[in-house]
Design a protein around this motif. Sequence first.
Motif, PDB file in Angstrom:
ATOM      1  N   ARG A 282       0.823  -1.208   0.000  1.00  0.00           N
ATOM      2  CA  ARG A 282       0.000   0.000   0.000  1.00  0.00           C
ATOM      3  C   ARG A 282       0.861   1.263   0.000  1.00  0.00           C
ATOM      4  O   ARG A 282       0.561   2.239  -0.695  1.00  0.00           O
ATOM      5  CB  ARG A 282      -0.957  -0.021   1.195  1.00  0.00           C
ATOM      6  N   CYS A 314      -5.368  -8.037   7.727  1.00  0.00           N
ATOM      7  CA  CYS A 314      -6.251  -7.248   8.602  1.00  0.00           C
ATOM      8  C   CYS A 314      -7.535  -7.974   8.986  1.00  0.00           C
ATOM      9  O   CYS A 314      -8.510  -7.342   9.381  1.00  0.00           O
ATOM     10  CB  CYS A 314      -6.652  -5.919   7.969  1.00  0.00           C
ATOM     11  N   GLU A 317      -7.917  -7.910  13.114  1.00  0.00           N
ATOM     12  CA  GLU A 317      -7.696  -6.656  13.830  1.00  0.00           C
ATOM     13  C   GLU A 317      -9.021  -6.004  14.224  1.00  0.00           C
ATOM     14  O   GLU A 317     -10.057  -6.265  13.647  1.00  0.00           O
ATOM     15  CB  GLU A 317      -6.923  -5.664  12.940  1.00  0.00           C
ATOM     16  N   LEU A 326      -2.748   2.205   9.591  1.00  0.00           N
ATOM     17  CA  LEU A 326      -2.631   2.888   8.304  1.00  0.00           C
ATOM     18  C   LEU A 326      -2.106   4.296   8.459  1.00  0.00           C
ATOM     19  O   LEU A 326      -1.301   4.765   7.654  1.00  0.00           O
ATOM     20  CB  LEU A 326      -3.985   2.906   7.593  1.00  0.00           C
ATOM     21  N   ARG A 329       1.538   3.955   8.819  1.00  0.00           N
ATOM     22  CA  ARG A 329       2.167   3.571   7.555  1.00  0.00           C
ATOM     23  C   ARG A 329       2.274   4.763   6.613  1.00  0.00           C
ATOM     24  O   ARG A 329       3.284   4.967   5.944  1.00  0.00           O
ATOM     25  CB  ARG A 329       1.361   2.455   6.880  1.00  0.00           C
TER      26      ARG A 329
HETATM   27 FE1  FES Z   1      -5.514  -3.239   9.184  1.00  0.00          FE
HETATM   28 FE2  FES Z   1      -2.914  -2.545   9.165  1.00  0.00          FE
HETATM   29  S1  FES Z   1      -3.953  -3.875  10.590  1.00  0.00           S
HETATM   30  S2  FES Z   1      -4.522  -1.810   7.942  1.00  0.00           S
END
Ligand code: FES
Length: 349
Positions: A282, A314, A317, A326, A329
């Motif tokens: 991503r 995911c 989670e 996210l 990230r």
């Molecule tokens: Fe869902 Fe990273 S744990 S986007």
Amino acid sequence: EEFHLIDQLEMDQFLSRDEWIFLIEHRSDALERYLFEKSEAVRIREYGHDIYIRGLIEFTNYCHNDCYYCGIRKSNPNILRYRLSPSEILSCCHIGYELGFRTFVLQGGEDNWFTTKRMAEIVAEIHSHFPDCAITLSIGERSRESYQALFDAGADRYLLRHETYDPVHYRRLHPDSLSAVHRRKCLWDLKEIGYHIGTGFMVGSPFQTAENLADDLLFLKELNPQMVGIGPFIPHHDTRFSHEPPGTLKLTLFLLGLIRLMIPKVLLPATTALGTISPQGRELGIRAGANVVMPNLSPTEVRKNYLLYDNKICTGEESAQCRDCLEQRMASIGYQVVVSRGDSRNRSI
Ligand code: FES
Ligand code: SAM
């Protein structure tokens, strides 16, 4: 020659089918670098370093379709079917709103329980609770009347990938009851009604050729949608394509870059499938020109039952974890998640 084609794209010049094919067949590391430099610059010119987030609510995995690649297709007997109730869907929206989502994407298999009437009630209820949010539907092919009723109830956007333009390729991926022409008719209907539309295709789907991809890109240019969702095909163990190779990171990134140059204002997600084939997928997608991510807002208990393909990330989670993950990230590559509806700047409908 191929570098020149990238320059032409950047100058908003039309590429012919043969030129698209040439470009796809002459990929190289140098060409990719050349493309990404331009596509990231266009992305920053149009949307800055903002990342739009969409809360994805996978509200049913019942489906009356039988797409050959899809893990939740009708004839897969090995999955536990579920559907969220209207109040469960609404509670996902509440959780999402608190987490900063201003777009909810209701996605599901083509489930007859969700008649137009029921669906319209759900849309209207979300709309009245969250008037500052956009409602996106991704529930497949329906009649024009149904699309109109859902629009009237408050849905703003609709995601329906065309999957592949070529009718022969389409038939190799779907049962005879489905056709590329009908799929595209749905898209034109949605557009005429006034939805902001999203379309797209899988990269590296079985039997896909450079010619197929060229046709897909020409179709995107013609339809001029507000959003384009592309992600790698990934095999699912319970389908006839279980042994087919997945689409590659490289080709997906290359196509993301091309689409950003071809439709500069388009909304372009870095998809979960891209994050599934590569741990940094991503982030790399964003660097290639993507500007949207769609973290999961479905209740954790049902996520592992919405397996379109194997090894989907995911699925264990909590929604808050996905959102934070996210955000980190994106921050790690210099981009920031924003709290906004994130409308498309592509208004030339
Ligand atoms: Fe869902 Fe990273 S744990 S986007
Ligand atoms: N039923 C709706 C529809 O058909 O548009 C929405 C749900 S459908 C599962 C959403 C998308 O998942 C499809 O458009 C398809 O491109 C993608 N998909 C399905 N199976 C996949 C696979 N094995 N690998 C990657 N993407 C897949």
